[in-house]
Design a protein around this motif. Sequence first.
Motif, mmCIF file in Angstrom:
data_model
loop_
_atom_site.group_PDB
_atom_site.id
_atom_site.type_symbol
_atom_site.label_atom_id
_atom_site.label_comp_id
_atom_site.label_asym_id
_atom_site.label_seq_id
_atom_site.Cartn_x
_atom_site.Cartn_y
_atom_site.Cartn_z
ATOM 1 N N ALA A 196 -19.265 41.335 -27.091
ATOM 2 C CA ALA A 196 -18.650 40.047 -27.427
ATOM 3 C C ALA A 196 -19.355 39.381 -28.607
ATOM 4 O O ALA A 196 -18.720 38.839 -29.513
ATOM 5 N N CYS A 197 -20.665 39.440 -28.564
ATOM 6 C CA CYS A 197 -21.495 38.817 -29.590
ATOM 7 C C CYS A 197 -21.080 39.258 -31.004
ATOM 8 O O CYS A 197 -20.993 38.450 -31.918
ATOM 9 N N TYR A 198 -20.777 40.529 -31.180
ATOM 10 C CA TYR A 198 -20.347 41.060 -32.479
ATOM 11 C C TYR A 198 -18.891 40.752 -32.768
ATOM 12 O O TYR A 198 -18.516 40.413 -33.880
ATOM 13 N N GLN A 199 -18.107 40.919 -31.703
ATOM 14 C CA GLN A 199 -16.669 40.727 -31.833
ATOM 15 C C GLN A 199 -16.349 39.340 -32.413
ATOM 16 O O GLN A 199 -15.543 39.201 -33.329
ATOM 17 N N VAL A 200 -17.014 38.293 -31.869
ATOM 18 C CA VAL A 200 -16.673 36.936 -32.292
ATOM 19 C C VAL A 200 -17.199 36.622 -33.695
ATOM 20 O O VAL A 200 -16.707 35.695 -34.337
ATOM 21 N N SER A 201 -18.150 37.401 -34.175
ATOM 22 C CA SER A 201 -18.617 37.147 -35.541
ATOM 23 C C SER A 201 -17.486 37.428 -36.527
ATOM 24 O O SER A 201 -17.348 36.751 -37.543
ATOM 25 N N ARG A 202 -16.669 38.411 -36.215
ATOM 26 C CA ARG A 202 -15.544 38.751 -37.092
ATOM 27 C C ARG A 202 -14.467 37.660 -37.061
ATOM 28 O O ARG A 202 -14.001 37.208 -38.114
ATOM 29 N N THR A 203 -14.102 37.197 -35.870
ATOM 30 C CA THR A 203 -13.034 36.181 -35.806
ATOM 31 C C THR A 203 -13.499 34.867 -36.426
ATOM 32 O O THR A 203 -12.723 34.159 -37.052
ATOM 33 N N MET A 204 -14.788 34.559 -36.269
ATOM 34 C CA MET A 204 -15.283 33.315 -36.888
ATOM 35 C C MET A 204 -15.220 33.407 -38.407
ATOM 36 O O MET A 204 -14.829 32.448 -39.080
ATOM 37 N N LEU A 205 -15.591 34.549 -38.938
ATOM 38 C CA LEU A 205 -15.534 34.717 -40.401
ATOM 39 C C LEU A 205 -14.088 34.649 -40.897
ATOM 40 O O LEU A 205 -13.800 34.009 -41.921
ATOM 41 N N LEU A 206 -13.186 35.290 -40.174
ATOM 42 C CA LEU A 206 -11.781 35.269 -40.598
ATOM 43 C C LEU A 206 -11.211 33.853 -40.496
ATOM 44 O O LEU A 206 -10.470 33.402 -41.381
ATOM 45 N N PHE A 261 -23.691 36.669 -41.840
ATOM 46 C CA PHE A 261 -22.564 35.833 -42.262
ATOM 47 C C PHE A 261 -22.577 35.552 -43.765
ATOM 48 O O PHE A 261 -21.532 35.372 -44.371
ATOM 49 N N ALA A 262 -23.787 35.512 -44.350
ATOM 50 C CA ALA A 262 -23.864 35.187 -45.779
ATOM 51 C C ALA A 262 -23.362 36.354 -46.630
ATOM 52 O O ALA A 262 -22.703 36.142 -47.651
ATOM 53 N N ASN A 263 -23.645 37.573 -46.214
ATOM 54 C CA ASN A 263 -23.187 38.730 -46.990
ATOM 55 C C ASN A 263 -21.669 38.774 -47.129
ATOM 56 O O ASN A 263 -21.164 38.959 -48.230
ATOM 57 N N PRO A 264 -20.939 38.605 -46.015
ATOM 58 C CA PRO A 264 -19.476 38.592 -46.156
ATOM 59 C C PRO A 264 -18.978 37.451 -47.052
ATOM 60 O O PRO A 264 -18.127 37.663 -47.899
ATOM 61 N N VAL A 265 -19.526 36.242 -46.879
ATOM 62 C CA VAL A 265 -18.985 35.091 -47.614
ATOM 63 C C VAL A 265 -19.543 35.014 -49.042
ATOM 64 O O VAL A 265 -18.797 34.799 -49.993
ATOM 65 N N TYR A 266 -20.843 35.182 -49.187
ATOM 66 C CA TYR A 266 -21.492 34.963 -50.495
ATOM 67 C C TYR A 266 -21.849 36.265 -51.207
ATOM 68 O O TYR A 266 -22.257 36.258 -52.352
ATOM 69 N N GLY A 267 -21.760 37.378 -50.477
ATOM 70 C CA GLY A 267 -22.132 38.667 -51.064
ATOM 71 C C GLY A 267 -20.903 39.526 -51.309
ATOM 72 O O GLY A 267 -19.916 39.057 -51.868
ATOM 73 N N ASP A 268 -20.936 40.767 -50.801
ATOM 74 C CA ASP A 268 -19.870 41.718 -51.150
ATOM 75 C C ASP A 268 -18.688 41.699 -50.176
ATOM 76 O O ASP A 268 -17.813 42.551 -50.258
ATOM 77 N N GLY A 269 -18.677 40.758 -49.236
ATOM 78 C CA GLY A 269 -17.534 40.665 -48.327
ATOM 79 C C GLY A 269 -17.752 41.387 -47.001
ATOM 80 O O GLY A 269 -16.961 41.248 -46.077
ATOM 81 N N ASP A 270 -18.831 42.171 -46.921
ATOM 82 C CA ASP A 270 -19.035 42.981 -45.713
ATOM 83 C C ASP A 270 -20.320 42.568 -44.985
ATOM 84 O O ASP A 270 -21.176 41.867 -45.539
ATOM 85 N N PHE A 271 -20.464 43.067 -43.746
ATOM 86 C CA PHE A 271 -21.718 42.858 -43.022
ATOM 87 C C PHE A 271 -22.845 43.633 -43.727
ATOM 88 O O PHE A 271 -22.577 44.640 -44.397
ATOM 89 N N PRO A 272 -24.105 43.188 -43.546
ATOM 90 C CA PRO A 272 -25.211 43.877 -44.239
ATOM 91 C C PRO A 272 -25.322 45.341 -43.786
ATOM 92 O O PRO A 272 -25.201 45.644 -42.596
ATOM 93 N N ALA A 273 -25.559 46.215 -44.755
ATOM 94 C CA ALA A 273 -25.673 47.641 -44.455
ATOM 95 C C ALA A 273 -26.792 47.883 -43.444
ATOM 96 O O ALA A 273 -26.666 48.718 -42.544
ATOM 97 N N ILE A 297 -12.392 37.249 -47.089
ATOM 98 C CA ILE A 297 -13.600 36.479 -46.752
ATOM 99 C C ILE A 297 -14.476 36.225 -47.981
ATOM 100 O O ILE A 297 -15.025 35.130 -48.149
ATOM 101 N N LYS A 298 -14.583 37.236 -48.806
ATOM 102 C CA LYS A 298 -15.500 37.150 -49.952
ATOM 103 C C LYS A 298 -15.193 35.962 -50.857
ATOM 104 O O LYS A 298 -14.059 35.757 -51.266
#
Length: 483
Positions: A196-206, A261-273, A297-298
């Motif tokens: 759940a912890c990971y799942q909701v990170s995606r919906t919050m970003l979207l 969260f910063a990588n998707p919004v302020y970086g390349d759009g994706d979660f950190p590698a 998101i980016k």
Amino acid sequence: MSENTELTKGHFRKGFMWGAATASYQIEGAWNEDGKGQSIWDTFVHTGHIEDGTNGDITCDSYHKYQEDINMLKNLKATHYRFSLSWSRLLPTADSSTPNPAGVDFYNKFIDALLASNIKPCVTIYHWDLPQCLQDIGGWQSDDIVEKFREYSDFCFSQFGDRVKLWITINEPHVQCGFGYGNGIHAPGIKDPLNACYQVSRTMLLAHAHAYRVYDTKYRKTQNGQISITLNSDWCEPKDPTNPEHVKAAQFYIDVTLGWFANPVYGDGDFPASMKKSQGLEKSRLPTLTEEEKKLIKGTYDFFGLNHYTTRLAEPVSEATQDYLMHPDLAVYVHPDSSWERAGLIKNEVPEWLYIVPNGLRKLLNYISKTYGDPSIIITENGCSTKNPVNDPGDTKQLVDEQRCCYITSYLNEALKAHLLDGVDLRGYFLWTLMDNFEWAAGHTERFGLHHVDFSDGNQTRTPRKSAAIYTKIIEENGFSAS
Ligand code: PNW
């Protein structure tokens, strides 16, 4: 003493935003008045979970006492006030075609009264109090929430955007994911750190991204405001800077708190590698963002909203320390340095998490500036708490809060160094918090206020602490004048 305490003289930029911050559930009370729907925090506090058994039913009663809040802000000389909207007060059934007129009225009156006092609103659309009716259909774990949030944001812009020029979509997704869905110490109390912890990170970003896009396409031209997300992060350093494993551990901790969260919004759009790889699995437990989602998101920001409180040291996990992991996937052991001062005035009754390390703020500001292409940064929260019960019979309200005075002075001075000496593009600072309030799982045991609030006198009497005067002096000088 250390570089932490040497003060620099100088000023923040012209037009710097000076404010204090709060959140609806923490201050409003009136939890079931005038047509308000219930939120997941109403449910959570009424079923246990809070350290001292208190709840936010009344708390500071700002729903009725908002003029007192504005008077405090005026006395502080604040130029801005950051507060959040209660989704379930505005849209009790989470349907924007049937809003609650009394809720809309309340925020209209409040915003008008703020502006009449020459204080500009900075509005957080969502600070954790999800309508219970949305939780009942899956909450942040369901993709449907994205459209619901888009609709709610659209509603907020349409009602208040003529006067609100500074918006924050979502407060601290990291804490919500970790505490709401990982260890369950916050509402909705789900303990599912591996899913759940990971799942909701995606919906919050979207959800954030859609709200930003709505503002951009439908409102920006006429309303001309700014909108972003607020992310929280500690600063983190290697325990032994000469040890590459420690350096890696510190970077990883920052990737997981800020970068997630910063990588998707302020970086390349994706979660950190590093996060995707770290689990050592063939397929990461983090959701996969499609190319379309990454594109959505980016870049959805007008500034970088940062909440910062404290610093940690990092080292790799050993057998002895593996029980201290924040999260099963977070293979880093973080801890404070033994020399750091801990928040709280009384021994053995201190917040466990907050250590006072002012230059951590300067380093973090520099890190953000370098990593994410020199965005404009607004510090949307920073502050220091004390813990109840207070057993100083001479000052039970902790009105002479020397430690908070030092915290504010030294953290703001480090922020000034970031601006003056390092060229970080810092636009504003919001102190957490205007007054003692409902501090989530800690209830009323942990107090962050520039003003003391008496929760037992039936009047929620607000009394300024010494730190309020110290903060006002800094605001008046727009920094630190040579005296
Ligand atoms: C923030 N941590 O939460 C929230 O935005 C506020 O509502 C809250 O009152 C304030 O900080 C003080 O706690 C945090 O454990 C909660 O690192 C926990 C952490 C950080 C921020």
